[in-house]
Design an enzyme around this catalytic site. Sequence first.
Site, PDB file in Angstrom:
ATOM      1  N   HIS A 259       0.893  -1.271   0.043  1.00  0.00           N
ATOM      2  CA  HIS A 259      -0.079   0.023   0.038  1.00  0.00           C
ATOM      3  C   HIS A 259       0.825   1.198  -0.121  1.00  0.00           C
ATOM      4  O   HIS A 259       1.821   1.176   0.717  1.00  0.00           O
ATOM      5  CB  HIS A 259      -0.791  -0.158   1.211  1.00  0.00           C
ATOM      6  CG  HIS A 259      -1.968   1.025   1.168  1.00  0.00           C
ATOM      7  ND1 HIS A 259      -1.699   2.306   1.336  1.00  0.00           N
ATOM      8  CD2 HIS A 259      -3.256   0.962   1.047  1.00  0.00           C
ATOM      9  CE1 HIS A 259      -3.062   2.936   1.209  1.00  0.00           C
ATOM     10  NE2 HIS A 259      -3.946   1.873   0.970  1.00  0.00           N
TER      11      HIS A 259
ATOM     12  N   ARG B 279      -6.994  10.264  -0.031  1.00  0.00           N
ATOM     13  CA  ARG B 279      -7.007  10.888  -1.159  1.00  0.00           C
ATOM     14  C   ARG B 279      -8.079  11.022  -1.938  1.00  0.00           C
ATOM     15  O   ARG B 279      -8.388  11.998  -2.598  1.00  0.00           O
ATOM     16  CB  ARG B 279      -5.732  10.083  -1.979  1.00  0.00           C
ATOM     17  CG  ARG B 279      -4.343  10.276  -1.602  1.00  0.00           C
ATOM     18  CD  ARG B 279      -3.251   9.134  -2.059  1.00  0.00           C
ATOM     19  NE  ARG B 279      -3.567   7.857  -1.243  1.00  0.00           N
ATOM     20  CZ  ARG B 279      -3.446   6.389  -1.567  1.00  0.00           C
ATOM     21  NH1 ARG B 279      -3.251   6.689  -3.142  1.00  0.00           N
ATOM     22  NH2 ARG B 279      -3.602   5.667  -1.050  1.00  0.00           N
TER      23      ARG B 279
END
Lengths: 250, 604
Positions: free
Chosen positions: B236, B256
Amino acid sequence: MASATFQLWRGGHKDGHLQSYETEVSEGMVVLDAVHDIQATQANDLAVRWNCKAGKCGSCSAEINGKPRLMCMTRLNTLDLTKPVTVEPMRSFPLVRDLVTDVSWNFRVKKEIKQFTPRAPDAPDGTWRMQQTDVDRVQEFRKCIECFLCQDVCHVIRDHQEKDAFVGPRYLAYVAALEMHPLDTVDRTADLKTAHGIGLCNITKCCTHTCPEEIRITDNAIIPLKERVVDRFYDPLQALVRLVRGKKSS
Amino acid sequence: MADVETHEHDVLVIGAGGAGLRAAIEAAASGATVGLVCKSLLGKAHTVMAEGGVAAALANVDDRDNWMVHFADTMRGGQYVNNWRMAELHAKEAPDRVRELEKWGAVFDRTSDGRILQRNFGGHRYPRLAHVGDRTGLEMIRTLQDHAIHQAVDVHMEVTIIALLKDGDRISGAFGYDRERGRFRLFKCKAAVLATGGVGRAYSITSNSWEYTADGQSLAYNAGAALQDMEFVQFHPTGMVWPPSVKGILVTEGVRGEGGVLRNSEGRRFMFDDIPDNYRAQTADNEEEGWRYTQGDKNARRPPELLTRDHVARCIMREVKAGRGSPHGGVYLDIAWIKQRVPNGAEVIRKKLPSMYHQFKQLADIDITEQPMEVGPTTHYIMGGIRVDGDSQMTGVPGLFAAGECAAGLHGANRLGGNSLSDLLVFGKRAGEHAAAYARTQPAGRVDAAEVDRLAHGALAPFERAGNGEAPYAVQHDLQEMMQQLVGIVRREDEMQRALDHLVLMRRRAEAAGATGNREYNPGWHTSMDLGNLLTISEAIARSAIVRTESRGGHFRDDHPDKDPAQATYNLVARKGADGAMQLSKEPIPPLPAELARVIEEQK
Ligand SMILES: Cc1cc2nc3c(=O)[nH]c(=O)nc-3n(C[C@H](O)[C@H](O)[C@H](O)COP(=O)(O)OP(=O)(O)OC[C@H]3O[C@@H](n4cnc5c(N)ncnc54)[C@H](O)[C@@H]3O)c2cc1C
Ligand code: SF4
Ligand code: SF4
Ligand code: FES
């Protein structure tokens, strides 16, 4: 690197005692890190529960310097390291070994609470409509990570061991989440008074102050539920309305 | 036979995360008697940690969404080595599985018209992730747990399975121990479902908990089932990098999705510098458009921060290597900047990302409404796992099923965020249903008492070595460092060959590791038994990664940096050979049916 002393509870009920360990500490460490370091190098068989290391699973509950806390969220820089730091298991539950307690009572209590039962769907496609403002308060209770620290700190359980008569703050908040769920149709008011023992809570708010998820257990869950119980069982007018309507009051 | 407590169930579900709980609920609903085993307390499985959301084409926020778009997104993200049947079933069934959670009491965040709200996430074309702030996994596991305890499911908490038992070819039971007292447990069953999650503890920097020791993959492999796609490990892009004690802890992609941006030490949004060709048409080429996308503008394209995880992770590595990283070897993830764009931005951040706010505040002394976070890649998920039939989730061993992260297929070479939680629901249900159906057709199998004795004896061996053996934690630690260094995000053949040599030596060390103390709640003993699983799975990862001489999805080869179309046609499969050695084979991927091929073409 500095070092610090940790006094960890070792053993079971009979042979249990606090044992001192020295370990190095570095920037950003939490109590669980220190416990893990000790486990890896000095006490391989040290019993401790943990999973997420980020305050999300509620596994690592303990009493740090006497205060019920999550070990993974207690930074060492918030403790006085010039003195030994004590880490002990939760006191309200039977000890298994070291820092691990038998919390199975909590799981049994939950099973006794009447299950969520939704009303018929609102839309033909089988879905419901709920406004965000209506679910906000339920979402607060659903943040609970089941760390059982509130159960540990509540004097009804801790000092009086009223485990048969009182479900404890965690499960009063759980009942509140069900009762205030916009879709739920079950009435748990009578249970609150009898089986769940809400009357034993005398609103000391210790549970709220302990909750790592900052759930306002007393103000937002217990007091409104107590009001329901009072309305139901001690207010003649409400009782009459209920007779006529034959429905859950909400 | 050794002193063993015996239980009997039609279906034994091993693992109580989202997949195991959903499987248990379904098997019980089908009329089977069900046992559910888990290593931790109920409700503490990894699923509880999931943050961002569960992907399902509900089309509540953008009515252009449907199963075909979700299917095509999943295949594109997986670089077309997915089990397309699973991708199809997943995309079609996820909406019903999510709505079902609402029926069982889940309270998702709402749209203004009162339906389930959905958010943007990397690789998903439209806002698709149903969520509850950034604690979606908690909502999901609690809902399933609270539903399951009222079904006919016997829960065995804090019990670890260490071997599967067979009667001839088929499954007849499982053997393990309870953590509290260290007593042995024998579970007789007609069918077993593995739902044990991932393998992250094979690496030193990981978002995964102690439970992720690859047990299910290893149990299945040792029982004769095949593993598939083990080279595809997901790193990740955004884990915490500072302070050291929290290194690896996840920072949700939701940051995000809500408008957070990545910058290097020069303040540059470096993600604009490298947009892969197959995503160019869907990606914003300027900051303004990217921002509008995160705020729900349907005509805007997504910002490059929301490209797939493998790509974002490598871009971060590149910036750090080029000397443009943050002080602690990461890059900056900035959500505080949205205050310039939205009124009371600080409040919006706290409301949308409450647990991220707390995590940084409490663990790193950083207020994310004021300061950027420092982030870097962390081992997060394994796309590979136990090879299963797409419809039934049965492995090659009759009566043995697998679902959730421990199974392979749905995600191909790279998983999209949110597609795991939906995977658990869709295939957990299918596994439970098919396991119950299989159990109905079978008489109870035999369990070999001598085998049980042998297993019990082996489990106690670390005590016999006691203080003479090495501490198991030291072996685990060295294994993790080695895998991180040699079979990590960027891979090379020579390094991975070295890793295989190390693994041989480490296996010897593991076999000599000793446990001190007694059998009651003894994590040192438990760790000494976990080591074998980690070693088996590390070997499968390394061997598979050596054979795949190209870069695809989560698998990046420095010595073969490009994608090779010829290698899109097979899955790598690992089996235990008759001599006990690991054997790898390339199994061709069945051709895509015409209608699914058309869906992919239309969504390009
Ligand atoms: C921090 C974090 C955030 C994430 N966020 C998201 C997200 O937003 N969206 C998303 O889709 N995915 C997300 N993921 C991925 C997702 O959470 C996991 O892939 C998923 O929860 C795995 O579920 P599972 O049911 O397969 O296994 P788990 O939930 O991990 O459960 C495994 C179970 O198996 C048991 N078990 C293991 N071995 C044994 C054994 N030997 N014997 C008995 N029991 C055993 C364990 O005790 C546990 O109960 C995230 C992952 C992490 C780490
Ligand atoms: S407020 Fe009630 S439930 Fe909470 S700690 Fe005090 S007595 Fe216990
Ligand atoms: S209410 Fe708070 S203190 Fe009590 S169990 Fe839940 S999270 Fe823990
Ligand atoms: S380890 Fe999960 S709350 Fe501490």
